[in-house]
Motif scaffolding. Structure first.
Motif, PDB file in Angstrom:
ATOM      1  N   LEU A 107       0.825  -1.210   0.000  1.00  0.00           N
ATOM      2  CA  LEU A 107       0.000   0.000   0.000  1.00  0.00           C
ATOM      3  C   LEU A 107       0.859   1.259   0.000  1.00  0.00           C
ATOM      4  CD1 LEU A 107      -2.751  -1.107   2.517  1.00  0.00           C
ATOM      5  CD2 LEU A 107      -2.744  -1.241   0.036  1.00  0.00           C
ATOM      6  N   GLN A 108       1.971   1.207   0.733  1.00  0.00           N
ATOM      7  CA  GLN A 108       2.852   2.378   0.759  1.00  0.00           C
ATOM      8  C   GLN A 108       3.427   2.633  -0.625  1.00  0.00           C
ATOM      9  OE1 GLN A 108       5.362   0.969   3.941  1.00  0.00           O
ATOM     10  NE2 GLN A 108       4.125   1.926   5.537  1.00  0.00           N
ATOM     11  N   GLY A 109       3.811   1.561  -1.319  1.00  0.00           N
ATOM     12  CA  GLY A 109       4.304   1.692  -2.686  1.00  0.00           C
ATOM     13  C   GLY A 109       3.225   2.236  -3.616  1.00  0.00           C
ATOM     14  N   ALA A 110       1.989   1.748  -3.400  1.00  0.00           N
ATOM     15  CA  ALA A 110       0.886   2.220  -4.245  1.00  0.00           C
ATOM     16  C   ALA A 110       0.630   3.703  -4.014  1.00  0.00           C
ATOM     17  CB  ALA A 110      -0.375   1.409  -3.949  1.00  0.00           C
ATOM     18  N   SER A 111       0.704   4.143  -2.764  1.00  0.00           N
ATOM     19  CA  SER A 111       0.424   5.556  -2.497  1.00  0.00           C
ATOM     20  C   SER A 111       1.519   6.443  -3.081  1.00  0.00           C
ATOM     21  CB  SER A 111       0.261   5.796  -0.992  1.00  0.00           C
ATOM     22  OG  SER A 111       1.506   5.996  -0.368  1.00  0.00           O
ATOM     23  N   GLN A 113       3.148   5.704  -5.893  1.00  0.00           N
ATOM     24  CA  GLN A 113       3.320   5.464  -7.327  1.00  0.00           C
ATOM     25  C   GLN A 113       3.166   6.718  -8.206  1.00  0.00           C
ATOM     26  OE1 GLN A 113       0.991   5.210 -10.018  1.00  0.00           O
ATOM     27  NE2 GLN A 113       2.536   4.519 -11.480  1.00  0.00           N
ATOM     28  N   PRO A 114       2.100   7.519  -8.027  1.00  0.00           N
ATOM     29  CA  PRO A 114       1.994   8.705  -8.892  1.00  0.00           C
ATOM     30  C   PRO A 114       3.193   9.641  -8.749  1.00  0.00           C
ATOM     31  CG  PRO A 114      -0.055   8.322  -7.703  1.00  0.00           C
ATOM     32  CD  PRO A 114       0.956   7.407  -7.102  1.00  0.00           C
ATOM     33  N   LEU A 116       6.226   8.606  -8.032  1.00  0.00           N
ATOM     34  CA  LEU A 116       7.406   7.936  -8.588  1.00  0.00           C
ATOM     35  C   LEU A 116       7.358   7.831 -10.104  1.00  0.00           C
ATOM     36  CD1 LEU A 116       7.754   4.932  -6.088  1.00  0.00           C
ATOM     37  CD2 LEU A 116       9.144   7.002  -6.172  1.00  0.00           C
ATOM     38  N   GLU A 117       6.162   8.012 -10.665  1.00  0.00           N
ATOM     39  CA  GLU A 117       5.951   7.757 -12.088  1.00  0.00           C
ATOM     40  C   GLU A 117       6.924   8.501 -13.012  1.00  0.00           C
ATOM     41  OE1 GLU A 117       4.366   5.374 -13.183  1.00  0.00           O
ATOM     42  OE2 GLU A 117       4.385   5.849 -15.315  1.00  0.00           O
ATOM     43  N   PHE A 119       9.965   8.959 -12.822  1.00  0.00           N
ATOM     44  CA  PHE A 119      11.338   8.449 -12.814  1.00  0.00           C
ATOM     45  C   PHE A 119      11.411   7.108 -13.541  1.00  0.00           C
ATOM     46  CE2 PHE A 119      10.617  11.075  -9.072  1.00  0.00           C
ATOM     47  CZ  PHE A 119      11.587  12.053  -9.273  1.00  0.00           C
ATOM     48  N   PRO A 120      12.585   6.801 -14.107  1.00  0.00           N
ATOM     49  CA  PRO A 120      12.720   5.549 -14.878  1.00  0.00           C
ATOM     50  C   PRO A 120      12.357   4.335 -14.021  1.00  0.00           C
ATOM     51  CG  PRO A 120      14.668   6.920 -15.147  1.00  0.00           C
ATOM     52  CD  PRO A 120      13.814   7.597 -14.118  1.00  0.00           C
ATOM     53  N   ARG A 121      11.745   3.338 -14.675  1.00  0.00           N
ATOM     54  CA  ARG A 121      11.308   2.148 -13.973  1.00  0.00           C
ATOM     55  C   ARG A 121      12.471   1.448 -13.262  1.00  0.00           C
ATOM     56  NH1 ARG A 121       7.785  -1.311 -17.947  1.00  0.00           N
ATOM     57  NH2 ARG A 121       7.688   0.736 -18.956  1.00  0.00           N
ATOM     58  N   ASN A 124      13.305   3.027 -10.063  1.00  0.00           N
ATOM     59  CA  ASN A 124      12.322   2.761  -9.020  1.00  0.00           C
ATOM     60  C   ASN A 124      12.430   1.338  -8.477  1.00  0.00           C
ATOM     61  OD1 ASN A 124      11.114   5.259  -8.741  1.00  0.00           O
ATOM     62  ND2 ASN A 124       9.781   4.940 -10.512  1.00  0.00           N
ATOM     63  N   TRP A 136       9.260   6.153   4.002  1.00  0.00           N
ATOM     64  CA  TRP A 136       7.965   6.381   3.349  1.00  0.00           C
ATOM     65  C   TRP A 136       7.248   7.557   4.000  1.00  0.00           C
ATOM     66  CZ3 TRP A 136       3.108   5.611   5.781  1.00  0.00           C
ATOM     67  CH2 TRP A 136       2.000   5.829   4.922  1.00  0.00           C
ATOM     68  N   GLU A 140       6.162  11.086   2.439  1.00  0.00           N
ATOM     69  CA  GLU A 140       4.773  11.537   2.339  1.00  0.00           C
ATOM     70  C   GLU A 140       4.617  12.947   2.896  1.00  0.00           C
ATOM     71  OE1 GLU A 140       2.442  10.483   0.664  1.00  0.00           O
ATOM     72  OE2 GLU A 140       2.655   8.328   0.374  1.00  0.00           O
TER      73      GLU A 140
ATOM     74  N   GLY B  27       3.249  -2.657  -4.994  1.00  0.00           N
ATOM     75  CA  GLY B  27       2.305  -1.545  -4.996  1.00  0.00           C
ATOM     76  C   GLY B  27       2.585  -0.602  -6.145  1.00  0.00           C
ATOM     77  N   TYR B  28       3.857  -0.280  -6.326  1.00  0.00           N
ATOM     78  CA  TYR B  28       4.286   0.570  -7.444  1.00  0.00           C
ATOM     79  C   TYR B  28       4.007  -0.112  -8.772  1.00  0.00           C
ATOM     80  CZ  TYR B  28       7.706   2.362 -10.818  1.00  0.00           C
ATOM     81  OH  TYR B  28       8.319   2.832 -11.943  1.00  0.00           O
ATOM     82  N   MET B  31       0.104  -0.429  -9.460  1.00  0.00           N
ATOM     83  CA  MET B  31      -0.596   0.841  -9.671  1.00  0.00           C
ATOM     84  C   MET B  31      -0.286   1.445 -11.034  1.00  0.00           C
ATOM     85  SD  MET B  31      -2.770   1.563  -7.494  1.00  0.00           S
ATOM     86  CE  MET B  31      -3.129   3.180  -8.175  1.00  0.00           C
TER      87      MET B  31
END
Lengths: 251, 103
Positions: A107-111, A113-114, A116-117, A119-121, A124, A136, A140, B27-28, B31
């Motif tokens: 969930l922390q990674g999901a929050s 993600q926008p 981090l987007e 930056f190169p995969r 990440n 994290w 935030e 998660g990354y 998403m």
């Protein structure tokens, strides 16, 4: 990402004019923001090292666990359930236990993600190895102030990793010197820090319903299910409440 | 025998490391395939606070008066001074103090 340095931004509460960046200055800021938590991480690391000796782990094994797993709570709980010999089924149980405790990282990674987007995969997937509660949370908060520098996440993540691994060492060598971490409230260190961090994450009325739902579901599921899944259940329910809430209350 | 035991420990550590890394990246990774509709955005927007609340609410309740007092002080100090270090120190002092008196 090339190292494009943002202009000197003295007022931290205002959004920097630059877009996403990944700079050394950002890493230094991450290290600066992590300093309040360093004493707690040291004590936790020492306590883990000492607990590992008590469970019969060798020096190399203990250091490898801290360096490769780098997730204190799951390491401690794994030690509680450590086996003398490992079978396929006990390894599977260990994997499930680890996933249950560290599932909040999903969930922390999901929050993040926008954020981090841009930056190169590859960057990440590399830097996320250092994702942990503390960096994290720092990120935030930094992000809530409008910060865009990936260095804050990475600097604090690598900083905590170095301290965590180093702190494991004296714990293993000296054995159970920190016998009573409870006495100084260290068992409550992360909860206290987490709680304080809720203040900067307050975004007005929009968060009231999600926070209430998250807290209520977490309380009920921790009572009824036990284990650690309550974090995931509570957080997902709260986010769902936020997603389903009618629009228009956002700034 | 001890060689086999050490190998088993290494495999166990490897399993933990692998599972934890998967948790960190998934998660990354997932998403990236979820379109950021306004609803998803609103959910993600409140997710950090929800993770925190879910993590601390049961601990606060289980920790009894001591934990509740420490968390309340941390919130007040944070509102007052906006410094996580001060909030942390104040919270820990409350815990140490209350526990010294046997609470």
């Amino acid at each position: 990402m090339s190292a494009m340095l943002p202009p000197e931004n003295t007022s931290a509460d205002h959004q920097p004019a630059t877009g996403p960046s990944f700079t050394l200055a950002g890493c230094r800021e991450g290290v600066r923001l992590m300093l309040p938590l360093v004493p707690g991480v040291i004590v936790f690391g020492v306590a883990f090292g000492a607990a590992a000796v008590a469970k019969g782990l060798g020096f190399t094994e203990t250091m490898m666990m801290s360096a490769l797993v780098y997730a204190g709570l799951s390491q401690m709980v794994a030690l509680e359930n450590w086996q003398a010999g490992w079978s396929i089924s006990s390894l599977a149980a260990l994997a499930l236990l680890t996933a249950a405790i560290n599932g909040r990282m999903v969930l922390q990674g999901a929050s993040l993600q926008p954020w981090l987007e841009p930056f190169p995969r590859a960057v990440n997937y590399g830097q996320l190895f250092f994702l942990t509660d503390a960096n994290w949370l720092i990120t935030e908060r930094y992000r809530a102030r409008g910060g865009h520098d990936l260095g804050v996440l990475v600097g604090a993540g690598i900083g905590f990793w170095v301290i965590w691994v180093l702190a494991t060492m004296p714990g293993h060598l000296a054995g159970a010197l920190v016998t009573e971490p409870r006495r100084f409230g260290l068992d409550l260190l992360m909860p206290i820090y987490f709680t304080a961090m809720m203040i900067p994450l307050w975004k007005g009325r929009v968060v009231v319903l999600p926070w209430l739902v998250a807290g209520a579901v977490a309380l009920v599921s921790s009572q009824m299910i036990g284990g650690y899944s309550y974090v995931i259940l509570g957080a997902l329910s709260g986010a769902l409440a936020g997603a389903l809430a009618p629009d228009g209350s956002e700034p | 025998m001890s060689e086999a035991a050490t190998l088993g420990v290494m495999v166990a550590i490897g399993v933990m490391a692998f599972v934890t890394y998967l948790c960190r990246i998934s998660g990354y990774a997932l998403m990236r395939y979820v379109p950021l509709t306004p609803r998803v955005r609103r959910g993600l927007n409140v997710l950090p606070g929800c993770i925190i609340i879910s993590a601390i609410a049961p601990i606060a309740l289980r920790g009894g008066t001591t934990a509740l007092a420490a968390l309340a002080i941390a919130i007040l100090v944070m509102i007052w001074r906006r410094s996580e270090l001060l909030a942390l120190v104040a919270g820990l002092l409350v815990v140490t103090g209350l526990r010294a008196f046997g609470l």
